[in-house]
Scaffold this active site. Structure first.
Site, PDB file in Angstrom:
ATOM      1  N   GLU A 233       0.839  -1.243   0.152  1.00  0.00           N
ATOM      2  CA  GLU A 233       0.105   0.004  -0.109  1.00  0.00           C
ATOM      3  C   GLU A 233       0.826   1.218   0.154  1.00  0.00           C
ATOM      4  O   GLU A 233       0.768   2.192  -0.809  1.00  0.00           O
ATOM      5  CB  GLU A 233      -0.858   0.068   1.101  1.00  0.00           C
ATOM      6  CG  GLU A 233      -1.752   1.133   0.986  1.00  0.00           C
ATOM      7  CD  GLU A 233      -2.891   1.268   2.406  1.00  0.00           C
ATOM      8  OE1 GLU A 233      -3.519   0.082   2.697  1.00  0.00           O
ATOM      9  OE2 GLU A 233      -3.512   2.329   2.441  1.00  0.00           O
ATOM     10  N   ARG A 311      -7.859   2.943  13.076  1.00  0.00           N
ATOM     11  CA  ARG A 311      -8.835   1.992  12.731  1.00  0.00           C
ATOM     12  C   ARG A 311      -8.628   1.103  14.395  1.00  0.00           C
ATOM     13  O   ARG A 311      -9.730   0.261  14.684  1.00  0.00           O
ATOM     14  CB  ARG A 311      -8.379   0.949  11.773  1.00  0.00           C
ATOM     15  CG  ARG A 311      -9.492  -0.207  11.502  1.00  0.00           C
ATOM     16  CD  ARG A 311      -9.100  -0.793  10.096  1.00  0.00           C
ATOM     17  NE  ARG A 311      -9.473  -0.124   8.943  1.00  0.00           N
ATOM     18  CZ  ARG A 311     -10.790   0.052   8.707  1.00  0.00           C
ATOM     19  NH1 ARG A 311     -11.719  -0.743   9.203  1.00  0.00           N
ATOM     20  NH2 ARG A 311     -11.240   0.468   7.558  1.00  0.00           N
ATOM     21  N   GLU A 715     -10.745  -8.409   4.234  1.00  0.00           N
ATOM     22  CA  GLU A 715     -10.343  -8.205   5.731  1.00  0.00           C
ATOM     23  C   GLU A 715     -10.974  -8.825   6.685  1.00  0.00           C
ATOM     24  O   GLU A 715     -10.077  -9.513   7.691  1.00  0.00           O
ATOM     25  CB  GLU A 715      -9.670  -6.874   6.116  1.00  0.00           C
ATOM     26  CG  GLU A 715      -8.962  -6.199   5.027  1.00  0.00           C
ATOM     27  CD  GLU A 715      -8.701  -4.754   5.305  1.00  0.00           C
ATOM     28  OE1 GLU A 715      -9.527  -4.075   5.081  1.00  0.00           O
ATOM     29  OE2 GLU A 715      -7.728  -4.447   5.877  1.00  0.00           O
TER      30      GLU A 715
HETATM   31  N1  LUZ Z   1      -5.709   1.637   4.436  1.00  0.00           N
HETATM   32  C1  LUZ Z   1      -5.920   2.861   4.623  1.00  0.00           C
HETATM   33  C2  LUZ Z   1      -6.463   0.658   5.009  1.00  0.00           C
HETATM   34  O1  LUZ Z   1      -5.264   3.666   4.107  1.00  0.00           O
HETATM   35  N2  LUZ Z   1      -7.062   3.110   5.496  1.00  0.00           N
HETATM   36  C3  LUZ Z   1      -7.933   2.299   6.040  1.00  0.00           C
HETATM   37  O2  LUZ Z   1      -8.779   2.752   6.952  1.00  0.00           O
HETATM   38  C4  LUZ Z   1      -7.331   0.905   5.639  1.00  0.00           C
HETATM   39  N3  LUZ Z   1      -8.317   0.073   6.442  1.00  0.00           N
HETATM   40  C5  LUZ Z   1      -7.946  -1.344   6.158  1.00  0.00           C
HETATM   41  C6  LUZ Z   1      -6.845  -1.500   5.210  1.00  0.00           C
HETATM   42  N4  LUZ Z   1      -5.961  -0.572   4.685  1.00  0.00           N
HETATM   43 MO1  MOS Z   2      -4.696  -2.865   3.168  1.00  0.00          MO
HETATM   44  S1  MOS Z   2      -4.179  -3.568   4.859  1.00  0.00           S
HETATM   45  O1  MOS Z   2      -3.517  -2.135   2.283  1.00  0.00           O
HETATM   46  O2  MOS Z   2      -6.044  -3.131   2.930  1.00  0.00           O
END
Ligand code: LUZ
Ligand code: MOS
Length: 760
Positions: A233, A311, A715
C-alpha cells in the site's frame, strides 16, 4: 455448484495464476540495455554522520554505478507524511534503510558491487520497545483518545472489574512476489514505471517528487501482483522510486526485485502493539465500561501508522456494546523498519484486546465467556464509542447459528471438548468463539473514491479501466461481473485491464477491503451510462421508446422479450451513427464523515459481521499447538462471485490463525531481524490448515451500501483467526489451570514454557 461457477473462462486471472502464466514485474522489461538495481542497507539500527564510500564497488567494473541522496534531482522524500527520505541522508533510523543503490548490467555483478559499498557513521543506541519509546517521549504524533459515556462511573458501579495487559506481535506479509519495480524513460522528460504496488497513484506522486517532474510526465502501471496484503500500500514506493531514479540517471531501463531475505529484513510489517485494558461488568455479565491504552510500535517513520492507529481505536470495542469507553493510543517511534498496512490494518490488534478483555472478565466474574459475549453483542441501533449508529449488523444471528451447528458437532461443541479432556491425559483441547463486526471504508474519508474508464470497442468487446489493482484477491473478476451486469452483456465480453495512472488518475490504493465496492461502483456507473446511450440508438433502430427497452446477456429486450437485436449489431450500428462508445464513471462513498477534533463521526459505510469458533489442541508433553476444527458463519450479502468470497474468507482465516499461533518475529538487541527466512519464520501451511473447516456464508441479506448487494470480504475474516489464540489458551488452562496471559502469538514454544512453569 453450477457449471457457471467453475468455468475458468469467467476467471481469466485465476486460470493464469493457476497455470503459472501470470506475468509479474520480474518477468517484464528484459532487454540488452536493462540495468539491475541492488539496494545497500544501513548496517545498524540508528546513527548519524552517515558516510557512503563506493570506491571499491566502482573499481570492480566500469559498468557499475552507485547512487546516493546526492543524486536525487527532486526531493529526497517519499512519504506523503513528509518524514521519510528515499535514501538515508546524514542520519539513519533503522537497520536496512537504503543508504545507496548499485546499478549494473548483470544482477550478480550488482550484488557483488553492493557488498563492497561501505556504509559508515556514528552508531547510536536503538529503541525497539514501544513502551520504552513512550516513556522517553519518542512519539510520531500526538496521542489520541476516543471517549463515550463515563468510564469512571462505570468502574465505580461495577459488580466485577478485570484488568490486564495484552500484547500482539507483528506479522510478515509473505507475499509470493517480493517488492519489485521496473522503470524506463522511453521519451525525453517522461518516466514510465511498472510497479508491484497496490497504489499506482501513490507511486506516481512519489516518483514525480523525487525526479522533480509533474505527475503528468510519470506513468505508473500495476500489473497483476503476486500478493500484497497491505505490504504494497505504501511500501512499494521506495523501490519504484529507486528504479525511476536509476533510469532517469542512466537513460537505461532499470529493474529492482528484492531478494526474499532483503524483503524480510528491509520492509515494514504488521504493527506490534502492547496494551493495558480494564473492563467493568454488571452482576449479570453486562458490559458497563472499557478502557484501553494502546502502545503502537510504529517503527522509524510515520508511513501509515496514523491510519492504523485510527482503525485500532475505532475497533477497540470489538463486536460488543459498551455504554462507556475510553480508548487511547500512541504511535511510538522505534528503530525498526516502519510498520505498515497489513490486512486488517490495526483492526486485528484491537479485536485481540477486546477478546482478552472478555477472557479476563470471565476469569474475574466466573461467568462463562460465551454468556458474556452473547449478552453484549452489537445490535442494530447501538451507538459506537465514536458515535456511529450501526445498522445492518448481525453478529447475534451469526452467533446463534454457529452455536447451534457447534452443539451438534463431534469436535466443535463444548461437550465434545470436555469429553476429549476427560479421556485424554496427554492432549487437551479448548474452544473459543469470536464475533466480528469490521467497519468498511477507509477511515480517512477522502480516500473513499474511485474512477473508471470504460470503452466499448467497435466489435462489442468491452475494456474496463479502474483504479483497482488485482493482487490475487479477485477484484478484477468482481469488477467484470458488476460491469457486465450494468451493461447487460455476457461476462466474457468484459476485460478488466491492468491499472495505469494514465487511464485512471488520482486513485487511492486498493485496500481497506473496499476495492470492489468503490471501483465496481465506478465501473457500473460508466456502464449504466453507456447502456442508456446505446439503448437510445436501439430505440431508433427498432422504432421503440427507449423506456420499453433493456439489455440483458447481450440481447436487446422490448417489454421483457427478445427484440431481435444483439449487442454486437447494436454496437456496430451505434459506431456507424457516430455515438460515443466511451464513458468515465466515478464513485465517492456517500454519507461518511469523521471529525478529528471531537473524535466522533460515521466513518464506515457499513460493517461486515460474522462469528468463528475454533477448537485447538495442545500436546501436554511437547507444547505443540494445533487446530482440530473450526466453523465460520459469515454474513456475505449477495455474491458477486461466491468462489472468490469463499477463497478470501478461508485465506484470511488462515492468515489470522498464522498471526495468532505461529508467526513470531524476533529481533536481536541491535534491531536485527533474526527470523529473516521462511525456515525460522513459521507460516501457516497446508499441513497446519489440515482440519475440518465449516464455512457458511449467509446470502439472505443483500447489502444496500455496495454494488449489487455485495459485501466487502478481504479483511474481516482475518479477525476469525484470533479465536485460535483463545482456543489454545483454553486448552492450556485445561492442562494446567491459571493460563491467563495475552501475548500473541501463542506458539508451541510459549505453550511449552507455560506448561513447564515458565509463565504465571
Ligand atoms: N488503508 C488505509 C487501509 O489507508 N486506510 C484504512 O482505513 C485501511 N483500512 C484497512 C486496510 N487498509
Ligand atoms: Mo490494506 S491493510 O492495504 O487493505
Amino acid at each position: 455448484m453450477t457449471r457457471d461457477h467453475i468455468d475458468p473462462g469467467d476467471r481469466p486471472e485465476s486460470l493464469q495464476n493457476l497455470l503459472g502464466r501470470t506475468l509479474y514485474v520480474d518477468d517484464l522489461g528484459e532487454s540488452a540495455r536493462l540495468l539491475h538495481a541492488v539496494p545497500v542497507p544501513t548496517p545498524t539500527a540508528r546513527g548519524e554522520d552517515l558516510r557512503v564510500d563506493a570506491s571499491a564497488a566502482l573499481a570492480l567494473d566500469p559498468s557499475v554505478a552507485v547512487l546516493t541522496a546526492a543524486d536525487v534531482p527532486g526531493e529526497n522524500r517519499i512519504s506523503e507524511a513528509d518524514d521519510e527520505p528515499l535514501f538515508a541522508d546524514g542520519t539513519w533510523a533503522y537497520r536496512g534503510q537504503v543508504a545507496a543503490l548499485v546499478l549494473a548490467p548483470d544482477p550478480c555483478l550488482a550484488r557483488r558491487a553492493a557488498a563492497l559499498v561501505r556504509v559508515e557513521g556514528r552508531g547510536l543506541p536503538p529503541v525497539l520497545d514501544p513502551r520504552e519509546a513512550f516513556a522517553r517521549g519518542e512519539l510520531l504524533g500526538p496521542p489520541r483518545t476516543l471517549r463515550r459515556g463515563d468510564p469512571e462511573a462505570a468502574f465505580r458501579s461495577a459488580a466485577y472489574v478485570a484488568r490486564g495487559r495484552a500484547d500482539s506481535g507483528g506479522q510478515e506479509h509473505a507475499y509470493l512476489e517480493t517488492q519489485a519495480a521496473v522503470a524506463s524513460s522511453e521519451e525525453p522528460g517522461r518516466m514510465r514505471v511498472v510497479s508491484s504496488t497496490q497504489g499506482p497513484a501513490v507511486v506516481q506522486r512519489a516518483v514525480a517528487r523525487v525526479l522533480g517532474l509533474p505527475a503528468s510526465a510519470v506513468d505508473v502501471e500495476a500489473p497483476r501482483l503476486g500478493g500484497a496484503f497491505g505490504g504494497k500500500e505504501d511500501q512499494a514506493t521506495p523501490w519504484a522510486c529507486l528504479t525511476a531514479l536509476g533510469a532517469w540517471t542512466t537513460g537505461r531501463p532499470v529493474k529492482l526485485v528484492l531478494r526474499r531475505r532483503d524483503d524480510l529484513a528491509m520492509t515494514g510489517k504488521r504493527h506490534p502493539y502492547s496494551a493495558d485494558f480494564r473492563v467493568a461488568l454488571a452482576a449479570d455479565g453486562t458490559f458497563l465500561g472499557l478502557e484501553v491504552d494502546y502502545y503502537q510500535n510504529a517503527g522509524a517513520y510515520l508511513d501509515l501508522s496514523p491510519g492504523v492507529l485510527g482503525r485500532t481505536l475505532l475497533h477497540a470495542a470489538g463486536a460488543y456494546r459498551f455504554p462507556a469507553v475510553r480508548a487511547a493510543g500512541s504511535m511510538c517511534r522505534t528503530n525498526l523498519p516502519p510498520f505498515t498496512a497489513f490486512r486488517g490494518f490495526g483492526g486485528p490488534q484491537a479485536f485481540f484486546v477486546a477478546e482478552a478483555a472478555v477472557a479476563a472478565a470471565s476469569e474475574a466474574s466466573g461467568i462463562p465467556a460465551a454468556v458474556i459475549q452473547r449478552r453484549n453483542l452489537l445490535r442494530d441501533g447501538d451507538a459506537t464509542h465514536y458515535g456511529q449508529v450501526v445498522s445492518g449488523v448481525r453478529p447475534e444471528a451469526c452467533w446463534d447459528r454457529l452455536a447451534d451447528a457447534a452443539g451438534k458437532s463431534a469436535v466443535l461443541g463444548d461437550a465434545a471438548v470436555a469429553a476429549h479432556n476427560r479421556e485424554s491425559r496427554l492432549s487437551k483441547r479448548g474452544a473459543w468463539t469470536i464475533p466480528v463486526a469490521f467497519g468498511i471504508s477507509f477511515t480517512k474519508t477522502m480516500m473513499n473514491q474511485a474512477g473508471a474508464l470504460v470503452h466499448v470497442q467497435a466489435d462489442g468487446s468491452v475494456s474496463v479501466h479502474t483504479t483497482a489493482v488485482e493482487m490475487g484477491q479477485g477484484v478484477a473478476r468482481k469488477i467484470q461481473v458488476a460491469s457486465a451486469r450494468a451493461l447487460g452483456v455476457p461476462e466474457a465480453r468484459v476485460a478488466v485491464q491492468r491499472t495505469r495512472t494514465e487511464t485512471a488518475a488520482n486513485g487511492f490504493p486498493t485496500a481497506a477491503s473496499c476495492g470492489s465496492d468503490l471501483n465496481g461502483m465506478a465501473a457500473s456507473r460508466a456502464c449504466a451510462a453507456l447502456k442508456a446511450r446505446l439503448l437510445g440508438r436501439a430505440a431508433d433502430l427498432l422504432g421503440a421508446a427507449a423506456a420499453e427497452l433493456d439489455l440483458a446477456a447481450g440481447r436487446v429486450l422490448r417489454g421483457g422479450a427478445d427484440a431481435g437485436l444483439g449487442w454486437e449489431e447494436l454496437v456496430a450500428a451505434a459506431y456507424a451513427a457516430r455515438v460515443d462508445l466511451s464513458e468515465h464513471g466515478f464513485y465517492a462513498t456517500p454519507g461518511i464523515f469523521y471529525d478529528a477534533a471531537t473524535e466522533t463521526g460515521s466513518p464506515f459505510a457499513y460493517f461486515v459481521c460474522g462469528c468463528c469458533r475454533v477448537v485447538a489442541e495442545v500436546d501436554v508433553v511437547s507444547g505443540a499447538v494445533k487446530v482440530v476444527g473450526a466453523a465460520i458463519v459469515h454474513d456475505g450479502g449477495t455474491a458477486l462471485d461466491p468462489i472468490v468470497d469463499a477463497g478470501q474468507a478461508e485465506g484470511a482465516f488462515a492468515q489470522g490463525l498464522g498471526w495468532a499461533l505461529l508467526e513470531d518475529l524476533r529481533y536481536g538487541p541491535a534491531g536485527e531481524l533474526l527470523t529473516d527466512s521462511f525456515s525460522t519464520y513459521k507460516l501457516p501451511d497446508a499441513a497446519f490448515m489440515d482440519f475440518p473447516l465449516a464455512l457458511e456464508i449467509l446470502r439472505d441479506q443483500p447489502n444496500g451500501k455496495a454494488v449489487l448487494g455485495s459485501r466487502a470480504v478481504g479483511e474481516p475474516p482475518l479477525m476469525y483467526g484470533i479465536a485460535g489464540y483463545f482456543a489454545a489458551l483454553a486448552a492450556l488452562k485445561a492442562a494446567r489451570p491459571g493460563a491467563g496471559f495475552y501475548d500473541l502469538p501463542l506458539t508451541g514454544e510459549k505453550a511449552l514454557g507455560y506448561l513447564t512453569g515458565g509463565f504465571a
